[in-house]
Motif scaffolding. Sequence first.
Motif, short mmCIF file in Angstrom:
data_model
loop_
_atom_site.label_atom_id
_atom_site.label_comp_id
_atom_site.label_asym_id
_atom_site.label_seq_id
_atom_site.Cartn_x
_atom_site.Cartn_y
_atom_site.Cartn_z
N ARG A 364 29.43 29.93 2.31
CA ARG A 364 30.86 30.12 2.12
C ARG A 364 31.16 30.07 0.62
O ARG A 364 30.33 29.59 -0.17
CB ARG A 364 31.63 29.00 2.84
CG ARG A 364 31.51 29.06 4.35
CD ARG A 364 32.35 30.21 4.88
NE ARG A 364 32.27 30.29 6.34
CZ ARG A 364 31.43 31.06 6.99
NH1 ARG A 364 30.58 31.81 6.31
NH2 ARG A 364 31.45 31.12 8.30
N TRP A 366 32.89 28.04 -0.93
CA TRP A 366 32.93 26.64 -1.38
C TRP A 366 31.58 25.93 -1.29
O TRP A 366 31.42 24.82 -1.76
CB TRP A 366 33.96 25.85 -0.58
CG TRP A 366 33.93 26.10 0.90
CD1 TRP A 366 34.78 26.92 1.60
CD2 TRP A 366 33.04 25.56 1.87
NE1 TRP A 366 34.46 26.91 2.94
CE2 TRP A 366 33.39 26.08 3.14
CE3 TRP A 366 31.96 24.66 1.80
CZ2 TRP A 366 32.71 25.76 4.31
CZ3 TRP A 366 31.28 24.34 2.96
CH2 TRP A 366 31.65 24.89 4.20
N LEU A 391 37.70 23.41 0.80
CA LEU A 391 37.88 24.22 2.00
C LEU A 391 39.36 24.51 2.17
O LEU A 391 40.22 23.90 1.53
CB LEU A 391 37.33 23.51 3.23
CG LEU A 391 35.81 23.59 3.43
CD1 LEU A 391 35.06 22.78 2.38
CD2 LEU A 391 35.42 23.12 4.83
N SER A 392 39.68 25.44 3.04
CA SER A 392 41.08 25.78 3.26
C SER A 392 41.81 24.64 3.97
O SER A 392 41.19 23.81 4.64
CB SER A 392 41.18 27.06 4.10
OG SER A 392 40.57 26.88 5.36
N GLN A 394 43.67 23.59 7.02
CA GLN A 394 43.49 24.23 8.32
C GLN A 394 43.71 23.23 9.44
O GLN A 394 43.82 22.02 9.23
CB GLN A 394 42.08 24.81 8.41
CG GLN A 394 40.98 23.76 8.22
CD GLN A 394 39.58 24.36 8.16
OE1 GLN A 394 38.86 24.29 9.14
NE2 GLN A 394 39.23 24.94 7.01
N ARG A 436 42.04 19.06 5.24
CA ARG A 436 41.25 19.76 4.22
C ARG A 436 40.29 18.77 3.60
O ARG A 436 40.59 17.59 3.47
CB ARG A 436 42.15 20.36 3.13
CG ARG A 436 41.34 20.89 1.94
CD ARG A 436 42.08 21.88 1.07
NE ARG A 436 43.44 21.50 0.74
CZ ARG A 436 44.37 22.41 0.37
NH1 ARG A 436 44.08 23.69 0.34
NH2 ARG A 436 45.58 22.01 0.06
N ARG A 463 44.64 28.79 9.44
CA ARG A 463 44.54 28.56 8.00
C ARG A 463 45.94 28.61 7.38
O ARG A 463 46.68 29.58 7.58
CB ARG A 463 43.60 29.61 7.38
CG ARG A 463 43.41 29.45 5.89
CD ARG A 463 42.31 30.38 5.36
NE ARG A 463 40.99 29.86 5.69
CZ ARG A 463 40.15 30.45 6.54
NH1 ARG A 463 40.50 31.56 7.15
NH2 ARG A 463 38.98 29.92 6.79
N GLU A 465 46.52 27.32 3.80
CA GLU A 465 46.33 27.61 2.38
C GLU A 465 44.84 27.84 2.13
O GLU A 465 44.01 27.16 2.73
CB GLU A 465 46.79 26.44 1.49
CG GLU A 465 48.27 26.15 1.55
CD GLU A 465 48.61 24.92 0.70
OE1 GLU A 465 47.71 24.42 -0.02
OE2 GLU A 465 49.76 24.45 0.77
N ASP A 466 44.53 28.81 1.25
CA ASP A 466 43.12 29.08 0.95
C ASP A 466 43.02 29.65 -0.46
O ASP A 466 43.57 30.72 -0.73
CB ASP A 466 42.53 30.06 1.96
CG ASP A 466 41.06 30.31 1.72
OD1 ASP A 466 40.33 29.35 1.37
OD2 ASP A 466 40.63 31.47 1.86
N TYR A 468 40.62 31.00 -1.73
CA TYR A 468 39.75 32.17 -1.76
C TYR A 468 40.39 33.38 -1.08
O TYR A 468 39.73 34.41 -0.90
CB TYR A 468 38.41 31.85 -1.09
CG TYR A 468 37.77 30.62 -1.67
CD1 TYR A 468 37.23 30.63 -2.96
CD2 TYR A 468 37.72 29.43 -0.96
CE1 TYR A 468 36.67 29.48 -3.51
CE2 TYR A 468 37.14 28.28 -1.49
CZ TYR A 468 36.62 28.32 -2.76
OH TYR A 468 36.07 27.20 -3.31
N ARG A 470 41.16 34.27 1.93
CA ARG A 470 40.53 34.87 3.09
C ARG A 470 41.53 35.11 4.21
O ARG A 470 42.60 34.52 4.26
CB ARG A 470 39.39 33.96 3.59
CG ARG A 470 38.21 33.93 2.64
CD ARG A 470 37.24 32.82 3.03
NE ARG A 470 37.83 31.51 2.81
CZ ARG A 470 37.24 30.38 3.16
NH1 ARG A 470 36.07 30.40 3.77
NH2 ARG A 470 37.83 29.21 2.92
#
Length: 476
Positions: A364, A366, A391-392, A394, A436, A463, A465-466, A468, A470
């Motif tokens: 991933r 992260w 990580l996001s 989630q 998270r 999810r 917030e992220d 990255y 995605r």
Amino acid sequence: MITPVLLCGGSGTRLWPLSRKSYPKQFVPLVGDQTLFQASAQRLAAPGYGAPVIVTGSDFRFIVTEQLQEVGVDPGAILIEPAGHNTAPAILSAALHVATQDPDELLLVAPADHVVPDAAAFRTAVAAGEEAARAGQLVTFGITPDRPETGYGYLELAQKPEGIAPVALTRFVEKPDIETARDMVAAGSYLWNAGIFLFSARTLIEAFEAHAPDLMPPVQAAYEKAKVDLGFLRLDPEAWDQTEDISIDYAIMERASNLSVVPFSGGWSDLGGWDAVWREGGPDDAGVVTSGAATAIDCETSLLRSDSESVELVGIGLKDTIVVAMNDAVLVANTAHAQDVKKAVAALKAKDAHQATTFPKDHRPWGWFESLVLGHRFQVKRIHVHPGAALSLQSHHHRSEHWIVVEGTARVTVDDDIQLISENQSVYIPVGSVHRMENPGKVPMVLIEVQTGPYLGEDDIIRYEDIYSRDQGAKG
């Protein structure tokens, strides 16, 4: 300047189980400590070369950036193919990108999964082809064969090569049978086709316009409609879907007349099978190569490799045998059947075995995780988070999680509570909680995750917030 273009796709079938669709061989340290991709990038990080253009798939984009960062190479652009459509569309998209800056820039196109031990000798060969490429030639590189090989295509030259001066190419020859291969090696005017090319962006685009005009509109549209995403250039999927799945050899090289070949005899392998890995591994006096936690007793002409932290591999009295052990799969094959390993992948796909395509470590942006134990209504994972990564934010509908930190420190969010969890400490994540994990430190953070619940699939994720960017359904 010469701009390297590294093609970074692949299906990961010929070096199974170490190479798989989710993690093909260029990202694996098969020979030495570096991965093949890292070695390819460093080989062309030299005076006279610009920042490399990388063409890869969406699943590999963060692996590419991570591995380049590890060896100190900054990419010029990373083009994301919506789907793998072979080498012709990929190379054309890179040429269109470079042409927007300088159409006369030379491109050195190379797969990212080849072994070239003598990087300086290779760059000397590239320099030998530079004048021809600037004069409008499509230059390819042929490898001086040291044995009759049925696993490679060949290049027939107009004359026997002398040194590394470019020679006119007569024709491409498909992979031969052993008798034909012996005759070609004896003739001295045939070289292995390495699939490495040197040409200007302008010359290649003109070649596509002349010999593969149907490819130009969809690839050009895919590039012109491309979107920047976290520094990656995502080619437009709708336009890309209209491109033909075809190699550069079939689309251009076998139809063009402005072809030259630079001979190269400095050592090369595409690691097209475990027999090639055995050769490059430096067999001992008994012809044995061992790697990792592997021991050979009274063995001959064999490869024993363990890529598992928990599997100690011991071979006794083996001859002409390949054994590759991982946590989730073991390959045992006669060396004469090294090219048949892809049959194992096909057989596993037919029975829906995840080992056919999925690598034990799931990478991933992260970091990575791996499943240690999967049972009825529970799963145990090891999760590795890079320094500064997160990580996001989630939640999950069907499972709860217990996190136990075993290395480093984690910053953990559970609903409105944020806390630091150090080694030997744990935290519980109830079903439905917004959570998270982050690594605020400067060393990797590792934790053991125990999941419990009726459904443990990676797609059970909402999810919020992220960093990255995605999609909602993306994993991790």
